[in-house]
Write a protein that holds these residues in place. Structure first.
Motif, PDB file in Angstrom:
ATOM      1  N   SER A  50      21.469  36.321  48.139  1.00 44.79           N
ATOM      2  CA  SER A  50      20.145  36.957  47.970  1.00 44.79           C
ATOM      3  C   SER A  50      19.623  36.753  46.554  1.00 44.79           C
ATOM      4  O   SER A  50      18.429  36.564  46.321  1.00 44.79           O
ATOM      5  CB  SER A  50      20.238  38.450  48.282  1.00 44.79           C
ATOM      6  OG  SER A  50      21.216  39.081  47.461  1.00 44.79           O
ATOM      7  N   ALA A  51      20.541  36.765  45.568  1.00 47.08           N
ATOM      8  CA  ALA A  51      20.128  36.555  44.181  1.00 47.08           C
ATOM      9  C   ALA A  51      19.550  35.166  43.988  1.00 47.08           C
ATOM     10  O   ALA A  51      18.559  34.960  43.277  1.00 47.08           O
ATOM     11  CB  ALA A  51      21.314  36.765  43.241  1.00 47.08           C
ATOM     12  N   TRP A 108      38.691  43.491  39.039  1.00 41.79           N
ATOM     13  CA  TRP A 108      37.607  42.517  38.931  1.00 41.79           C
ATOM     14  C   TRP A 108      37.343  41.713  40.197  1.00 41.79           C
ATOM     15  O   TRP A 108      36.325  41.015  40.278  1.00 41.79           O
ATOM     16  CB  TRP A 108      37.888  41.537  37.791  1.00 41.79           C
ATOM     17  CG  TRP A 108      37.732  42.138  36.426  1.00 41.79           C
ATOM     18  CD1 TRP A 108      36.806  43.076  36.034  1.00 41.79           C
ATOM     19  CD2 TRP A 108      38.510  41.829  35.269  1.00 41.79           C
ATOM     20  NE1 TRP A 108      36.959  43.368  34.713  1.00 41.79           N
ATOM     21  CE2 TRP A 108      37.996  42.621  34.200  1.00 41.79           C
ATOM     22  CE3 TRP A 108      39.571  40.966  34.998  1.00 41.79           C
ATOM     23  CZ2 TRP A 108      38.521  42.566  32.919  1.00 41.79           C
ATOM     24  CZ3 TRP A 108      40.096  40.905  33.726  1.00 41.79           C
ATOM     25  CH2 TRP A 108      39.573  41.705  32.704  1.00 41.79           C
ATOM     26  N   GLY A 109      38.225  41.775  41.161  1.00 42.42           N
ATOM     27  CA  GLY A 109      38.050  40.976  42.367  1.00 42.42           C
ATOM     28  C   GLY A 109      36.871  41.442  43.203  1.00 42.42           C
ATOM     29  O   GLY A 109      36.410  42.579  43.095  1.00 42.42           O
ATOM     30  N   THR A 110      36.373  40.571  44.065  1.00 40.30           N
ATOM     31  CA  THR A 110      35.247  40.917  44.924  1.00 40.30           C
ATOM     32  C   THR A 110      35.282  40.067  46.187  1.00 40.30           C
ATOM     33  O   THR A 110      35.957  39.034  46.233  1.00 40.30           O
ATOM     34  CB  THR A 110      33.907  40.695  44.199  1.00 40.30           C
ATOM     35  OG1 THR A 110      32.845  41.180  45.024  1.00 40.30           O
ATOM     36  CG2 THR A 110      33.674  39.221  43.907  1.00 40.30           C
ATOM     37  N   ALA A 111      34.544  40.530  47.203  1.00 37.64           N
ATOM     38  CA  ALA A 111      34.354  39.750  48.425  1.00 37.64           C
ATOM     39  C   ALA A 111      32.867  39.509  48.656  1.00 37.64           C
ATOM     40  O   ALA A 111      32.471  39.077  49.740  1.00 37.64           O
ATOM     41  CB  ALA A 111      34.970  40.475  49.613  1.00 37.64           C
ATOM     42  N   GLU A 112      32.039  39.809  47.655  1.00 36.13           N
ATOM     43  CA  GLU A 112      30.600  39.618  47.783  1.00 36.13           C
ATOM     44  C   GLU A 112      30.229  38.164  47.497  1.00 36.13           C
ATOM     45  O   GLU A 112      30.828  37.512  46.642  1.00 36.13           O
ATOM     46  CB  GLU A 112      29.860  40.522  46.804  1.00 36.13           C
ATOM     47  CG  GLU A 112      29.980  42.006  47.141  1.00 36.13           C
ATOM     48  CD  GLU A 112      29.208  42.866  46.159  1.00 36.13           C
ATOM     49  OE1 GLU A 112      28.904  42.369  45.044  1.00 36.13           O
ATOM     50  OE2 GLU A 112      28.919  44.020  46.500  1.00 36.13           O
ATOM     51  N   ILE A 113      29.228  37.670  48.220  1.00 31.25           N
ATOM     52  CA  ILE A 113      28.758  36.312  47.965  1.00 31.25           C
ATOM     53  C   ILE A 113      28.155  36.263  46.566  1.00 31.25           C
ATOM     54  O   ILE A 113      27.402  37.157  46.159  1.00 31.25           O
ATOM     55  CB  ILE A 113      27.736  35.878  49.045  1.00 31.25           C
ATOM     56  CG1 ILE A 113      27.440  34.387  48.926  1.00 31.25           C
ATOM     57  CG2 ILE A 113      26.473  36.716  48.990  1.00 31.25           C
ATOM     58  CD1 ILE A 113      26.732  33.820  50.137  1.00 31.25           C
ATOM     59  N   GLN A 114      28.510  35.244  45.811  1.00 29.71           N
ATOM     60  CA  GLN A 114      28.139  35.168  44.402  1.00 29.71           C
ATOM     61  C   GLN A 114      26.739  34.578  44.209  1.00 29.71           C
ATOM     62  O   GLN A 114      26.229  33.849  45.060  1.00 29.71           O
ATOM     63  CB  GLN A 114      29.174  34.343  43.639  1.00 29.71           C
ATOM     64  CG  GLN A 114      30.577  34.945  43.675  1.00 29.71           C
ATOM     65  CD  GLN A 114      30.650  36.301  42.994  1.00 29.71           C
ATOM     66  OE1 GLN A 114      30.585  36.405  41.775  1.00 29.71           O
ATOM     67  NE2 GLN A 114      30.790  37.357  43.786  1.00 29.71           N
ATOM     68  N   MET A 142      30.358  29.471  37.725  1.00 27.11           N
ATOM     69  CA  MET A 142      31.662  29.697  38.369  1.00 27.11           C
ATOM     70  C   MET A 142      32.715  30.092  37.341  1.00 27.11           C
ATOM     71  O   MET A 142      33.397  31.109  37.468  1.00 27.11           O
ATOM     72  CB  MET A 142      32.123  28.427  39.090  1.00 27.11           C
ATOM     73  CG  MET A 142      31.555  28.207  40.460  1.00 27.11           C
ATOM     74  SD  MET A 142      32.370  26.773  41.201  1.00 27.11           S
ATOM     75  CE  MET A 142      31.456  26.625  42.718  1.00 27.11           C
ATOM     76  N   LEU A 143      32.846  29.256  36.308  1.00 25.60           N
ATOM     77  CA  LEU A 143      33.952  29.407  35.366  1.00 25.60           C
ATOM     78  C   LEU A 143      33.803  30.628  34.462  1.00 25.60           C
ATOM     79  O   LEU A 143      34.797  31.113  33.916  1.00 25.60           O
ATOM     80  CB  LEU A 143      34.088  28.139  34.518  1.00 25.60           C
ATOM     81  CG  LEU A 143      34.439  26.866  35.314  1.00 25.60           C
ATOM     82  CD1 LEU A 143      34.451  25.649  34.402  1.00 25.60           C
ATOM     83  CD2 LEU A 143      35.787  27.015  36.022  1.00 25.60           C
ATOM     84  N   LEU A 144      32.567  31.125  34.298  1.00 30.38           N
ATOM     85  CA  LEU A 144      32.361  32.323  33.483  1.00 30.38           C
ATOM     86  C   LEU A 144      32.397  33.605  34.308  1.00 30.38           C
ATOM     87  O   LEU A 144      32.138  34.689  33.790  1.00 30.38           O
ATOM     88  CB  LEU A 144      31.020  32.220  32.739  1.00 30.38           C
ATOM     89  CG  LEU A 144      30.926  31.119  31.679  1.00 30.38           C
ATOM     90  CD1 LEU A 144      29.539  31.094  31.053  1.00 30.38           C
ATOM     91  CD2 LEU A 144      31.998  31.294  30.609  1.00 30.38           C
ATOM     92  N   SER A 145      32.737  33.479  35.575  1.00 30.64           N
ATOM     93  CA  SER A 145      32.746  34.638  36.481  1.00 30.64           C
ATOM     94  C   SER A 145      34.059  35.412  36.372  1.00 30.64           C
ATOM     95  O   SER A 145      35.148  34.841  36.496  1.00 30.64           O
ATOM     96  CB  SER A 145      32.541  34.160  37.918  1.00 30.64           C
ATOM     97  OG  SER A 145      32.868  35.156  38.840  1.00 30.64           O
TER      98      SER A 145
END
Length: 482
Positions: A478-479, A465-471, A273-276
């Motif tokens: 899926s990852a 850098w923002g996103t709405a994709e599941i991490q 989380m924190l390195l994202s």
């Protein structure tokens, strides 16, 4: 009667045939909306009350007339019998900023513990107890001021802030259990719009109550309403569909199909989380938005009272217009966001980024423009209204991304983003106080230019850098499954 055959999936099976008049996810959303109204009436009302606590600045303009930095004072109508709330405290602008900003000391500290607890053990009681304590501290604020002056008021505001810290994380966790992704723009945005609705109600009702009654009545009313909300909430709501005593089989089946099953109390993947970069972008965007928004909710009543010199009742009315416009814009943008994504006209990522940028650039622009309107009160109100109207898309933009990025850890993500964003709330009132020692137009113009710069730069970071994709760290990504 409980329907044991309604579902065979573990943890999902508690249904009853009669249910409620409204779908339970609607009721949960409504109660979340009212929770934020209670939180923000408690938080914001002091911004109006403080204008009646403090002895006003002596406004003797150069050469005995109103100049560029001093607007003519609006007097109450002579036949209008209001309550005589004369200020008794000689507080400087800097001290007033510290009093208003003290709320965010406690607010910052409890976000993360609240988010973690909500993710692990459910959000109902965390949200409920936090609003209950917030109501009590609001109702006891006059007593704290009477016996402890500014230090007593600051102390109880810190406690109030600590109580409200877990509210957003807990509410986000609650929505992750009850609101499917395809309804997130409309229901999620409506729920979060309670922030703006609470500010509207606080501004409008505070103005009238301060005009007709002693200032303490404002705090008693808003505090007790929060306590009443708590009593209703604990009987109507639950942390998740599986624990609600009365949910219809049809709604249970729908929620099972649309919302991924939570995999249990998994350890939180702090390192990932924190390195994202995506999380960093959300945090920076939240801090930028909060700076602009907190300047408005904490300081707009003071600007209208000290600079434009509106009467207290007029102040309540004119400061409610911008937030009412923002509330309407927020609701419209929530439905628009769902429609754009559902029809394929815009990807979820683009929608979140575009709405976030719009809600940063134009509010900052109109704030600055308002400061150049001088003492033309009509133009100032119009520009501030446009500023907050164009901030409405924010709740259908960046605010929903913790739910997008990780439904399983949405409370923790919201705690990190909203909690660190509250640093802006902690710093902005004292800094505004330092920048406006004489509360003049020129001094306030610098405040709005600073807000514009912070809003736009933070939105640019989110765009990159923002996103709405599941991490990848979410159990349902899926990852993670691969």
């Amino acid at each position: 009667m409980e329907n044991e055959d309604a579902d065979h999936r573990p943890g999902w099976g508690r249904t009853c045939s009669h249910g409620c008049l409204l779908p339970l996810r609607i009721i949960i959303t409504l109660m979340g909306f009212f929770a934020l109204i209670c939180a923000y009436t408690n938080r914001v009302s002091l911004s109006h009350v403080i204008t009646k606590l403090v002895i006003p600045i002596n406004r003797t303009a150069t050469n005995g007339k109103a100049g560029e930095d001093v607007c003519p004072k609006e007097e109450e109508p002579k036949n209008d019998k209001g309550y005589n709330n004369e200020g008794t405290y000689e507080w400087s602008e800097e001290l007033q900023g510290l009093v208003l900003g003290s709320f965010y000391v406690g607010y910052l500290l409890t976000h993360l513990p609240g988010g973690v607890l909500a993710d692990k053990f459910g959000a109902k009681w965390i949200l409920g107890i936090c609003i209950f304590i917030s109501g009590l501290t609001t109702a006891f604020s006059p007593l704290a001021l009477e016996y402890g002056a500014e230090w007593g008021l600051m102390a109880i505001r810190i406690i109030m802030g600590a109580a409200q810290g877990p509210v957003f994380p807990a509410l986000t966790t609650l929505l992750s259990y009850w609101v499917p992704a395809k309804e997130r723009g409309s229901l999620g945005t409506f729920c979060y719009s309670g922030v703006t609705a609470g500010t509207v109600i606080s501004n409008l009702c505070s103005g009238f109550m301060l005009h007709f009654y002693h200032w303490s009545v404002t705090l008693y009313v808003f505090g007790n309403v929060a306590v009443i909300w708590f009593i209703i909430f604990i009987f109507l709501c639950s942390s998740a569909p599986k624990t609600h005593p009365c949910i219809k089989p049809k709604e249970m089946a729908y929620l099972q199909e649309k919302i991924p099953e939570k995999t249990g109390k998994l350890p939180i993947p702090w390192k990932k989380m924190l390195l994202s970069k995506a999380l960093l972008a959300v945090i920076i965007s939240q801090m930028g938005h909060d700076w602009g928004y907190f300047v408005m909710i904490s300081c707009l009543p003071k600007y209208m009272a000290d600079v434009l010199q509106f009467s207290i009742r007029s102040n309540g009315i004119v400061t409610s217009f911008p937030f009412l416009a923002m509330w309407c814009s927020t609701l419209f943008c929530g439905f628009l966001a769902d429609w754009l994504i559902r029809t394929g006209k815009m990807s979820r990522i683009l929608e979140r980024k575009l709405f976030t940028f719009i809600a940063a650039f134009f509010p900052g622009l109109f704030m600055v423009t308002a400061s150049y309107a001088g003492c033309n009160k009509t133009l100032v109100v119009i520009f501030f209204t446009l500023s907050l109207f164009t901030m409405g898309p924010y709740f259908a933009g960046q605010k929903l991304t913790p739910l997008d990025m990780s439904p399983s850890y949405s409370g923790t993500l919201m705690a990190l983003t909203n909690g660190l964003g509250s640093i802006a709330g902690l710093l902005s009132p004292p800094i505004v106080g330092v920048m406006t020692p004489n509360a003049t137009l020129n001094e306030w113009r610098g405040v709005f230019w600073l807000a514009f710069a912070i809003l736009v730069s933070s939105a640019i970071v989110f765009w990159i850098w923002g996103t709405a994709e599941i991490q990848s760290y979410d159990p349902n990504s899926s990852a993670q499954k691969d």
